[in-house]
Design an enzyme around this catalytic site. Structure first.
Site, PDB file in Angstrom:
ATOM      1  CD  GLU A  12      47.821  54.132 146.999  1.00 17.08           C
ATOM      2  OE1 GLU A  12      46.760  54.600 146.599  1.00 17.08           O
ATOM      3  OE2 GLU A  12      48.150  54.124 148.202  1.00 17.08           O
ATOM      4  CG  HIS A  50      47.130  28.112 154.838  1.00 19.32           C
ATOM      5  ND1 HIS A  50      46.915  26.817 155.200  1.00 19.32           N
ATOM      6  CD2 HIS A  50      47.558  28.750 155.951  1.00 19.32           C
ATOM      7  CE1 HIS A  50      47.176  26.666 156.491  1.00 19.32           C
ATOM      8  NE2 HIS A  50      47.575  27.837 156.964  1.00 19.32           N
ATOM      9  CD1 TRP A  87      39.244  60.314 138.732  1.00 19.86           C
ATOM     10  CD2 TRP A  87      37.320  59.354 139.354  1.00 19.86           C
ATOM     11  NE1 TRP A  87      39.504  59.002 139.026  1.00 19.86           N
ATOM     12  CE2 TRP A  87      38.358  58.386 139.413  1.00 19.86           C
ATOM     13  CE3 TRP A  87      36.035  58.975 139.708  1.00 19.86           C
ATOM     14  CZ2 TRP A  87      38.117  57.072 139.799  1.00 19.86           C
ATOM     15  CZ3 TRP A  87      35.798  57.660 140.096  1.00 19.86           C
ATOM     16  CH2 TRP A  87      36.843  56.728 140.140  1.00 19.86           C
ATOM     17  CB  CYS A 119      34.328  65.985 140.283  1.00 25.19           C
ATOM     18  SG  CYS A 119      33.951  64.582 139.269  1.00 25.19           S
ATOM     19  CE  LYS A 145      44.561  62.644 150.055  1.00 23.18           C
ATOM     20  NZ  LYS A 145      45.420  61.543 150.533  1.00 23.18           N
ATOM     21  NE  ARG A 197      39.188  67.557 147.077  1.00 24.60           N
ATOM     22  CZ  ARG A 197      38.318  67.056 147.929  1.00 24.60           C
ATOM     23  NH1 ARG A 197      37.583  66.020 147.601  1.00 24.60           N
ATOM     24  NH2 ARG A 197      38.174  67.577 149.116  1.00 24.60           N
ATOM     25  CG  ASN A 202      32.379  68.114 142.505  1.00 21.33           C
ATOM     26  OD1 ASN A 202      32.618  68.232 141.319  1.00 21.33           O
ATOM     27  ND2 ASN A 202      33.145  68.622 143.454  1.00 21.33           N
ATOM     28  N   GLY A 203      29.398  64.707 142.361  1.00 20.09           N
ATOM     29  CA  GLY A 203      28.412  63.785 142.945  1.00 20.09           C
ATOM     30  C   GLY A 203      27.774  62.947 141.858  1.00 20.09           C
ATOM     31  CE  LYS A 260      49.711  54.110 150.517  1.00 23.43           C
ATOM     32  NZ  LYS A 260      48.709  54.701 151.361  1.00 23.43           N
ATOM     33  CD  GLU A 311      48.550  51.748 153.881  1.00 21.40           C
ATOM     34  OE1 GLU A 311      47.495  51.194 153.543  1.00 21.40           O
ATOM     35  OE2 GLU A 311      48.855  52.896 153.532  1.00 21.40           O
TER      36      GLU A 311
HETATM   37  C1  F6R Z   1      45.363  54.799 149.595  1.00 15.58           C
HETATM   38  C2  F6R Z   1      44.261  55.706 149.852  1.00 15.58           C
HETATM   39  C3  F6R Z   1      42.881  55.179 149.832  1.00 15.58           C
HETATM   40  C4  F6R Z   1      42.034  55.834 150.939  1.00 15.58           C
HETATM   41  C5  F6R Z   1      40.565  55.403 150.801  1.00 15.58           C
HETATM   42  C6  F6R Z   1      39.713  55.993 151.910  1.00 15.58           C
HETATM   43  O1  F6R Z   1      46.595  55.451 149.663  1.00 15.58           O
HETATM   44  O2  F6R Z   1      44.464  56.886 150.047  1.00 15.58           O
HETATM   45  O3  F6R Z   1      42.861  53.795 149.949  1.00 15.58           O
HETATM   46  O4  F6R Z   1      42.553  55.463 152.182  1.00 15.58           O
HETATM   47  O5  F6R Z   1      40.087  55.843 149.560  1.00 15.58           O
HETATM   48  O6  F6R Z   1      39.723  57.383 151.882  1.00 15.58           O
HETATM   49  P1  F6R Z   1      39.303  58.235 153.142  1.00 15.58           P
HETATM   50  O7  F6R Z   1      40.276  57.972 154.236  1.00 15.58           O
HETATM   51  O8  F6R Z   1      39.323  59.653 152.671  1.00 15.58           O
HETATM   52  O9  F6R Z   1      37.917  57.773 153.533  1.00 15.58           O
END
Ligand code: F6R
Length: 602
Positions: free
Chosen positions: A482, A498, A74, A2, A597, A27, A100-101, A479, A475
């Site tokens: 997502e 396994h 969101w 949000c 984000k 975000r 927000n929250g 990537k 990772e």
């Molecule tokens: C993936 C991604 C998320 C963040 C996770 C933690 O591309 O961006 O997996 O890494 O939500 O976010 P932060 O680093 O802001 O605590």
């Protein structure tokens, strides 16, 4: 997640609020709304989906009010509907509020308010705040907000306006960021600096439990605060000629890495200088265990850190998903430090985990990118990434920066302990070369684009790696899934036999990360195992390794570096692969569906 934007001043509030919301929208959001006070009365409009849908509804409204609030939502409590979108209001449509929250005790509050005759029109936790403020409203908005917040449990950044106490915005925060930008006789309230940066660089960050009253002729926060310069460049919030923020952020990694390292490497002394750890330097000498906590990509960075810290600093290290940390009942003593890694510094699970660690009396440290974010405030000491604003939802440059900072931290702690000067010099020198080596990796981006074209119709992928590149396999898979919504799994190459190997056939390609390091031979055996089952393979190898071409058709090369630093290079082709796959499959790569984000809910 949000985002809040509020405006009070002499200009037409609507375009300023919409522009702010657009800058916050990176975000992630699924609906939006806006309220403006003007001579003709109050106008409150909401829309689901993209911000453009809200803009379309505003087109014929002739809005000219100079005070208003906007929000991108969101969904958490209640589905994606106009009723649940913010701003919310009370029974009399006097109070309008964006939030927000999460209000944790909203159900109990709602029940009491309904008993008192309040009528609710949404399923949200937020609406409770409007009715609670209405309950205490006697003509002065800040008084009503102050009284209402005493009954609230949870987290909030709020901005509130009232028709019966007009010409002011009241803003308050608890564990959810909020700042007020100052630009002559106008003020902008926002949850993200990106929303104010094009109009002003002077801003005050609200602290927890502070309530600000913002009116054209006065501004106060219970205690006076001096505006500080925001540490972001307005250009960072632009795409700079790239089609997407994600590509821009991948491509700027040589610069973001240099920024992360600037002034921190003492090559002659074989040392890392980390100003943010100065005050705990002596305490760190006594530490025997590190517990890293993080989520998502930051968690993968923590896993790489575990290998580095154990190999060079000799510190026993555990890495926990922040969301699981509290359930594990970790054994934390005076010789343990908890290290949180977070790009945004606002991730609710990571914040909760730090609070849990503080509760147990252990030292808390942070590796954080967002200046002044919540994690920087609650941890005892820490290191900023200085990777710059990251707008693409997928973490890219923040990840390589986290790895770079972890390598600096390893050097710092290792030299406090057993690491020799000569080895320290070698590591420091090699860390300093990384931005140049990243440039070499990026030169190959056209080849990665071609690979994405070739593989774009496959619906499953496996990523494998060992030791330092095991977290990079995880990772790479994260990537890809997502950004392109392609099913992908990351797996330790040794673990494959396994279970996961059962998936392999000619329709299930594998990306094998196999630089020339201490586990190279073992990786080759795993590649053979996949080949024997007709699985297509893309191998990532060290430049000069021609032999691998006898084994697999598609090879991506990365330059040679120290084994501990390889992940900073090996992840970049995987970021590019995910990006180009996402684009080839028509996905919204900067704002993938369902993602945000900054994940500010637990
Ligand atoms: C993936 C991604 C998320 C963040 C996770 C933690 O591309 O961006 O997996 O890494 O939500 O976010 P932060 O680093 O802001 O605590």
């Amino acid at each position: 997640m949000c985002g809040i934007v509020g405006y009070i001043g002499k200009q037409n509030a609507t375009p300023i609020i919409i522009e702010g919301l657009r800058r916050e929208s990176y975000r992630g959001y699924d609906s939006s709304g806006l309220v403006v006070f003007q001579n003709e009365g109050v106008v409150c409009i909401k829309a689901i989906g993209k911000l453009e849908n809200l803009e379309a509804k505003l087109l014929n409204q002739n809005l000219n009010g100079t005070i208003g609030l906007g929000h991108v939502r969101w969904a958490t409590h209640g589905g994606v509907t106009e009723e649940n979108a913010h701003p919310h209001t009370d029974c009399k449509k006097n109070i309008f509020l964006v939030h927000n929250g999460i209000i944790e005790n909203y159900a109990a509050l709602k029940e009491k308010l309904i008993q008192k005759g309040h009528k609710f029109s949404s399923e949200t936790d937020t609406e409770v705040l409007c009715h609670l403020i209405e309950n205490f409203f006697r003509g002065n908005l800040e008084e009503a907000v102050r009284k209402a917040l005493q009954y609230v449990k949870g987290t909030y950044g709020i901005a509130v306006i009232s028709r019966q106490d007009p010409n002011k915005i009241v803003a308050a925060r608890l564990s959810s960021p909020l700042l007020i930008g100052f630009n002559g006789d106008e003020y902008i309230v926002a949850s993200d600096p990106a929303a104010v940066i094009t109009r002003t660089k002077k801003a005050v960050n609200l602290e927890d439990n502070e309530i600000a009253v913002i009116a054209p002729e006065k501004f106060f926060i219970l205690k006076e605060k001096t505006p500080q310069d925001l540490e972001i460049d307005s250009g960072e919030a632009e795409k700079g000629g790239y089609p997407h923020f994600m590509l821009k952020e991948i491509m700027e990694q040589p610069e973001s890495l240099s920024d992360s390292l600037r002034g921190r490497l003492l090559v002659e002394e074989g040392l890392a200088k980390l100003g943010g750890l100065k005050k705990v330097e002596d305490k760190l000498r006594e530490i025997e265990r590190l517990n890293i906590i993080a989520c998502g990509t930051a968690y993968h960075a923590g896993m790489v850190g575990e290998y580095m810290l154990e190999e060079y600093a000799g510190i026993s290290t555990d890495v926990d998903l922040a969301s699981e940390f509290r359930y594990r009942k970790p054994i934390l003593d005076k010789k343990t430090a908890v290290l949180a890694i977070s790009q945004s510094g606002e991730t609710a699970d990571t914040i909760a985990a730090i609070k849990e660690a503080k509760e147990k009396g252990v030292m808390t440290l942070g590796i954080v990118n967002a200046i002044g974010s919540s994690i920087t405030k609650i941890s005892e000491a820490g290191v900023y990434n200085h990777a710059g604003l990251e707008i693409g939802v997928a973490a890219t440059k923040s990840f390589t920066s986290q790895l770079a900072v972890l390598s600096l931290l390893t050097l710092f702690l290792a030299r406090q302990r057993q690491l020799s000067l000569v080895m320290g010099q070698r590591i420091a020198k090699e860390i300093g070369r990384i931005p140049e080596l990243i440039k070499q990796v990026l030169i190959n981006s056209p080849q990665i684009k071609e690979l994405a074209e070739k593989y774009k119709n496959f619906n499953n992928f496996l990523f494998i790696g060992r030791k330092y590149n095991f977290p990079i396999a995880l990772e790479g898979a994260l990537k890809l899934k997502e950004i392109s919504y392609v099913h992908s799994e990351g797996c330790g190459a040794g673990e494959m036999k396994h279970g996961t190997i059962a998936l392999i056939d000619e329709n299930f390609p594998t990306i094998a990360i196999c630089p020339s390091d201490s586990v190279y031979e073992k990786m080759i055996s795993n590649i053979q195992e996949i080949k024997a089952r007709n699985g297509p393979i893309i191998a990532m190898a060290t430049e000069g390794n021609e032999e691998i071409k006898n084994l697999v058709k598609d090879v991506i090369y990365i330059p040679k570096t120290l084994e501990m630093l390889t992940p900073i290079l090996s992840v970049i082709p995987l970021q590019l692969f995910a990006y180009y796959m996402g684009v080839a499959r028509g996905c919204d790569v900067d704002k993938p569906r369902n993602l945000a984000k900054s994940v500010t809910v637990e």
